[in-house]
Design a protein around this motif. Structure first.
Motif, PDB file in Angstrom:
ATOM      1  N   PRO A  84      44.546  53.660  41.828  1.00 55.22           N
ATOM      2  CA  PRO A  84      44.434  53.325  43.314  1.00 55.22           C
ATOM      3  C   PRO A  84      46.007  53.323  43.792  1.00 55.22           C
ATOM      4  O   PRO A  84      46.868  52.354  43.087  1.00 55.22           O
ATOM      5  CB  PRO A  84      43.732  52.420  43.589  1.00 55.22           C
ATOM      6  CG  PRO A  84      43.466  51.720  42.210  1.00 55.22           C
ATOM      7  CD  PRO A  84      43.820  52.476  41.267  1.00 55.22           C
ATOM      8  N   ARG A  85      46.262  53.524  44.903  1.00 54.98           N
ATOM      9  CA  ARG A  85      47.699  53.252  45.504  1.00 54.98           C
ATOM     10  C   ARG A  85      47.468  51.751  46.268  1.00 54.98           C
ATOM     11  O   ARG A  85      48.637  51.271  46.339  1.00 54.98           O
ATOM     12  CB  ARG A  85      47.923  54.371  46.799  1.00 54.98           C
ATOM     13  CG  ARG A  85      48.297  55.525  46.075  1.00 54.98           C
ATOM     14  CD  ARG A  85      48.604  56.683  47.308  1.00 54.98           C
ATOM     15  NE  ARG A  85      49.892  56.407  47.713  1.00 54.98           N
ATOM     16  CZ  ARG A  85      50.560  57.362  48.745  1.00 54.98           C
ATOM     17  NH1 ARG A  85      49.830  58.376  49.051  1.00 54.98           N
ATOM     18  NH2 ARG A  85      51.695  57.184  49.061  1.00 54.98           N
ATOM     19  N   LYS A  86      46.426  51.308  46.764  1.00 52.98           N
ATOM     20  CA  LYS A  86      46.226  50.196  47.314  1.00 52.98           C
ATOM     21  C   LYS A  86      45.405  49.204  46.435  1.00 52.98           C
ATOM     22  O   LYS A  86      44.296  49.674  45.819  1.00 52.98           O
ATOM     23  CB  LYS A  86      45.634  50.129  48.727  1.00 52.98           C
ATOM     24  CG  LYS A  86      46.424  50.856  49.524  1.00 52.98           C
ATOM     25  CD  LYS A  86      45.713  50.813  50.889  1.00 52.98           C
ATOM     26  CE  LYS A  86      46.636  51.715  51.958  1.00 52.98           C
ATOM     27  NZ  LYS A  86      45.851  51.563  53.327  1.00 52.98           N
ATOM     28  N   GLY A  87      45.667  47.933  46.346  1.00 50.18           N
ATOM     29  CA  GLY A  87      44.999  47.014  45.551  1.00 50.18           C
ATOM     30  C   GLY A  87      43.611  46.870  45.996  1.00 50.18           C
ATOM     31  O   GLY A  87      42.600  46.555  45.173  1.00 50.18           O
ATOM     32  N   GLU A  88      43.661  46.867  47.251  1.00 47.19           N
ATOM     33  CA  GLU A  88      42.193  46.750  48.032  1.00 47.19           C
ATOM     34  C   GLU A  88      41.308  47.880  47.584  1.00 47.19           C
ATOM     35  O   GLU A  88      39.983  47.683  47.607  1.00 47.19           O
ATOM     36  CB  GLU A  88      42.328  46.855  49.667  1.00 47.19           C
ATOM     37  CG  GLU A  88      43.097  45.725  50.179  1.00 47.19           C
ATOM     38  CD  GLU A  88      44.416  45.856  50.084  1.00 47.19           C
ATOM     39  OE1 GLU A  88      45.352  44.944  50.568  1.00 47.19           O
ATOM     40  OE2 GLU A  88      44.957  46.722  49.378  1.00 47.19           O
ATOM     41  N   ASP A  89      41.797  48.926  47.020  1.00 42.66           N
ATOM     42  CA  ASP A  89      40.793  50.140  46.429  1.00 42.66           C
ATOM     43  C   ASP A  89      40.269  49.906  44.991  1.00 42.66           C
ATOM     44  O   ASP A  89      39.795  50.734  44.231  1.00 42.66           O
ATOM     45  CB  ASP A  89      41.432  51.279  46.623  1.00 42.66           C
ATOM     46  CG  ASP A  89      41.553  51.859  47.947  1.00 42.66           C
ATOM     47  OD1 ASP A  89      40.843  51.408  48.839  1.00 42.66           O
ATOM     48  OD2 ASP A  89      42.471  52.453  48.387  1.00 42.66           O
ATOM     49  N   LEU A  90      41.023  48.918  44.146  1.00 43.60           N
ATOM     50  CA  LEU A  90      40.314  48.440  42.704  1.00 43.60           C
ATOM     51  C   LEU A  90      38.933  48.003  42.800  1.00 43.60           C
ATOM     52  O   LEU A  90      38.676  47.441  43.665  1.00 43.60           O
ATOM     53  CB  LEU A  90      41.410  47.341  42.305  1.00 43.60           C
ATOM     54  CG  LEU A  90      42.763  47.650  42.101  1.00 43.60           C
ATOM     55  CD1 LEU A  90      43.650  46.380  41.938  1.00 43.60           C
ATOM     56  CD2 LEU A  90      42.908  48.477  40.776  1.00 43.60           C
ATOM     57  N   ILE A  91      38.157  48.820  41.576  1.00 43.53           N
ATOM     58  CA  ILE A  91      36.991  48.380  41.448  1.00 43.53           C
ATOM     59  C   ILE A  91      37.004  47.036  40.383  1.00 43.53           C
ATOM     60  O   ILE A  91      37.349  46.975  39.546  1.00 43.53           O
ATOM     61  CB  ILE A  91      36.066  49.091  40.820  1.00 43.53           C
ATOM     62  CG1 ILE A  91      35.844  50.437  41.505  1.00 43.53           C
ATOM     63  CG2 ILE A  91      34.812  48.929  40.463  1.00 43.53           C
ATOM     64  CD1 ILE A  91      35.380  51.512  41.049  1.00 43.53           C
ATOM     65  N   ILE A  92      36.735  45.821  41.058  1.00 44.21           N
ATOM     66  CA  ILE A  92      36.922  44.535  40.322  1.00 44.21           C
ATOM     67  C   ILE A  92      35.535  44.010  40.246  1.00 44.21           C
ATOM     68  O   ILE A  92      34.981  43.704  41.133  1.00 44.21           O
ATOM     69  CB  ILE A  92      37.836  43.538  41.114  1.00 44.21           C
ATOM     70  CG1 ILE A  92      39.190  43.911  41.502  1.00 44.21           C
ATOM     71  CG2 ILE A  92      37.848  42.310  40.464  1.00 44.21           C
ATOM     72  CD1 ILE A  92      40.154  43.184  42.322  1.00 44.21           C
ATOM     73  N   GLY A  93      35.035  43.779  39.047  1.00 43.88           N
ATOM     74  CA  GLY A  93      33.820  43.373  38.652  1.00 43.88           C
ATOM     75  C   GLY A  93      33.724  41.920  38.374  1.00 43.88           C
ATOM     76  O   GLY A  93      34.571  41.098  38.780  1.00 43.88           O
ATOM     77  N   GLY A  94      32.389  41.668  38.304  1.00 43.06           N
ATOM     78  CA  GLY A  94      32.152  40.238  37.747  1.00 43.06           C
ATOM     79  C   GLY A  94      31.647  39.549  38.778  1.00 43.06           C
ATOM     80  O   GLY A  94      31.507  38.239  38.885  1.00 43.06           O
ATOM     81  N   GLU A  95      31.427  39.859  40.005  1.00 45.27           N
ATOM     82  CA  GLU A  95      30.784  39.286  41.161  1.00 45.27           C
ATOM     83  C   GLU A  95      29.729  38.503  40.872  1.00 45.27           C
ATOM     84  O   GLU A  95      29.566  37.436  41.304  1.00 45.27           O
ATOM     85  CB  GLU A  95      30.763  40.217  42.475  1.00 45.27           C
ATOM     86  CG  GLU A  95      30.334  39.510  43.694  1.00 45.27           C
ATOM     87  CD  GLU A  95      30.391  40.185  44.949  1.00 45.27           C
ATOM     88  OE1 GLU A  95      30.230  39.775  45.968  1.00 45.27           O
ATOM     89  OE2 GLU A  95      30.510  41.583  44.667  1.00 45.27           O
TER      90      GLU A  95
END
Length: 298
Positions: A84-95
């Motif tokens: 992704p070009r933007k960090g906001e588009d990262l898929i960050i798990g563990g919620e």
């Protein structure tokens, strides 16, 4: 050990990264050479890791990120991921699986996004060079943030650290900035003891003159941290409380900084800045050691 009087002179990147004053000198050198991106990235990841110091029970310190890679089968995960070009588009798990009730997952995620946008994104103004395979691995690790925790960026540090060690460090050790650092730091040692740790207390108080009807919890909550640091009544009471739980170092440091700021315009800040270095920032100083010990002991 390279010693100048009682000052242990740092000669490696690892030694300098973890010392606030020395890392500042190294950063200044990097900026003078127009090559500060790697140094800034390493410092930023060090700050990211600091989030996890307050909770040393929910992540296994004995397991390396490479072992976690094996446990989750990282090598079997698809390499066909979109970077992704933007960090906001990262898929960050563990919620749902976030293990800590002390560390805010959202604060960690926000810092990850900041790191990505500032250093890793193809649009980053201070982009560092990270191999594409390492980027793919990091993206996949972020899906398991609750497992990797502080180690999720570890592989991305390999190339920047190699550059700092092989290219930047040799030039820094022979630079005027390094000589200035050693000379200045040597003058601060031996460091003063805790018994010599004195500070000017606030002279005035706004709450001491409040009428009784204003002394409510709601009004006290409206006061800022800066108000507390400048109020004789509030500061003294808070200081006594933090001293009773052996945790007054951050409060005293903040008070020092307020005094430093108040003296800046009159050019009377030299003595107080020396105190900040000796009591708070130098490795081995009373406050620095106590803060580190408090954090690492949980």
């Amino acid at each position: 050990i390279n010693m100048t009087d009682n000052y242990k002179v740092p000669t490696t990147i690892d030694e300098m990264i973890n010392k606030p004053i020395e890392s500042g000198y190294l950063l200044a050198f990097c900026e003078s050479q127009y090559s500060s991106e790697n140094m800034r990235y390493v410092i930023e990841i060090d700050r990211y890791i600091d989030y996890f110091l307050v909770d040393n029970t929910n992540w296994d310190k004995e397991i390396s990120y490479r072992q976690i890679d094996k446990n989750i089968g990282l090598d079997k995960l698809s390499d066909a991921v979109v970077i992704p070009r933007k960090g906001e588009d990262l898929i960050i798990g563990g919620e749902q699986e976030w293990p800590s009730g002390i560390i805010s997952r959202q604060s960690v995620v926000d810092h990850i996004i900041k790191i990505w946008n500032y250093f890793i994104s193809s649009d980053a103004t201070t982009q560092i060079c990270i191999p594409s395979k390492v980027l793919v691995n990091t993206i996949n690790r972020l899906r398991y943030l609750h497992i990797y925790g502080k180690d999720v960026f570890n592989e991305t540090l390999i190339d920047p650290m190699k550059t700092l060690n092989s290219d930047v460090l040799p030039r820094f050790l022979h630079s005027e900035i390094y000589s200035e650092m050693v000379q200045r730091m040597s003058k601060l040692y031996p460091l003063p003891t805790a018994h010599e740790f004195n500070i000017e207390l606030p002279k005035n108080s706004i709450v001491i003159d409040w009428p009784e009807e204003k002394l409510t919890v709601e009004n006290f909550r409206k006061l800022t941290w800066y108000d507390l640091l400048q109020d004789r009544y509030l500061f003294n009471h808070f200081l006594k409380y933090t001293q009773s739980i052996v945790s007054s170092e951050n409060l005293l440091c903040a008070r020092y900084i307020v005094i430093y700021m108040s003296l800046w315009e009159d050019n009377k800040y030299v003595d107080i800045s020396s105190n900040l270095l000796e009591y708070v920032m130098c490795n081995g100083s009373y406050s620095n050691d106590t803060i580190v010990n408090t954090l690492t002991s949980g």
